[in-house]
Design a protein around this motif. Sequence first.
Motif, PDB file in Angstrom:
ATOM      1  N   VAL A   1       0.487   4.371  -2.781  1.00 12.76           N
ATOM      2  CA  VAL A   1       0.365   5.630  -2.400  1.00 12.76           C
ATOM      3  C   VAL A   1       1.509   6.546  -2.945  1.00 12.76           C
ATOM      4  O   VAL A   1       1.325   7.717  -3.284  1.00 12.76           O
ATOM      5  CB  VAL A   1       0.394   5.583  -1.093  1.00 12.76           C
TER       6      VAL A   1
ATOM      7  N   LYS B   1      -2.076  -2.336  -9.329  1.00 11.03           N
ATOM      8  CA  LYS B   1      -2.832  -2.502  -8.073  1.00 11.03           C
ATOM      9  C   LYS B   1      -3.775  -3.940  -8.576  1.00 11.03           C
ATOM     10  O   LYS B   1      -3.998  -4.740  -7.845  1.00 11.03           O
ATOM     11  CB  LYS B   1      -3.769  -1.592  -7.707  1.00 11.03           C
TER      12      LYS B   1
ATOM     13  N   ASP C   1       1.069   6.959  -6.592  1.00 10.58           N
ATOM     14  CA  ASP C   1      -0.323   7.949  -7.014  1.00 10.58           C
ATOM     15  C   ASP C   1       0.424   9.401  -6.885  1.00 10.58           C
ATOM     16  O   ASP C   1       0.237  10.228  -7.378  1.00 10.58           O
ATOM     17  CB  ASP C   1      -1.121   7.461  -6.100  1.00 10.58           C
TER      18      ASP C   1
ATOM     19  N   GLN D   1      -2.646   2.541 -11.942  1.00  9.02           N
ATOM     20  CA  GLN D   1      -3.784   1.730 -11.210  1.00  9.02           C
ATOM     21  C   GLN D   1      -3.571   0.313 -11.533  1.00  9.02           C
ATOM     22  O   GLN D   1      -4.127  -0.669 -11.067  1.00  9.02           O
ATOM     23  CB  GLN D   1      -4.972   2.053 -11.615  1.00  9.02           C
TER      24      GLN D   1
ATOM     25  N   THR E   1      -6.879   2.216  -4.181  1.00 13.29           N
ATOM     26  CA  THR E   1      -6.030   1.796  -3.233  1.00 13.29           C
ATOM     27  C   THR E   1      -6.924   1.082  -2.026  1.00 13.29           C
ATOM     28  O   THR E   1      -6.611   0.121  -1.281  1.00 13.29           O
ATOM     29  CB  THR E   1      -5.633   3.038  -2.409  1.00 13.29           C
TER      30      THR E   1
ATOM     31  N   LEU F   1       0.778  -1.198  -0.010  1.00 14.85           N
ATOM     32  CA  LEU F   1      -0.118   0.014  -0.122  1.00 14.85           C
ATOM     33  C   LEU F   1       0.878   1.094  -0.035  1.00 14.85           C
ATOM     34  O   LEU F   1       0.635   2.283  -0.665  1.00 14.85           O
ATOM     35  CB  LEU F   1      -1.046   0.062   1.283  1.00 14.85           C
TER      36      LEU F   1
END
Length: 224
Positions: A25, A64, A28, A61, A193, A21
């Motif tokens: 983060v 993910k 992003d 993305q 997320t 995570l």
Amino acid sequence: MKVALKSFWCQIPDFNPMAILGFFVLADALAWLLYGFYTQDILTSRFFHIARDRGFGEIVQYPKFGVMIAVLVRARRQWPSRLVNAWLILFTVMLLDDAIGIHEAIGGWLLPEPSAHWRGLRLKDLAEAAAIAALEGGTFLYMAYCHFREPPAKRVFSWWFIAGLVPVIFSGLVLDIVRVPMLEAAGEMIAMTILLAVVLWRYRVRRDAPPVPAPGAHALPMTS
């Protein structure tokens, strides 16, 4: 070869949710930083526009989904379940749709005139939303069928996945239709997320759950 691949997969260390995570983060944040450089003409390529389809912000993305698929592949090996398979199919379809732009291609084919509007909404956006509903919605219905075919104890993880999927659907459909590109981009990043966090969390909960005490009983897939 198959045995070797299975052995290799089993030797991969368990997923570290906080590290994963944290990485995304930061990724992003990097996307927004590069977009800031773009707005200041430091970067000139529209690839760095935060709301660009298949731009840097959107491409970030995709991994993910890749991590979520990898988690479910491992979960499927440890706790075989038709419901886990259904979620694996759904996430794969969503990844392919985002990466290839299937719904956008269908929307452009149905309504090649992008300027056509109806009550303030672009008809092309509505066509794309309909394509998403048909493609991903159909896969979701299959998942729902598998969901309700399982006993309640086996649905726990699935209910959490559905809850995590709601923000993704909202950002991908509602915000796309109302045409707020910056809000849509930010919403998609946050929603993805959240969904990733839910998947990692449920996997960790099931992995750390005590074994079923009954002799010869099979562990329920991601039920805790």
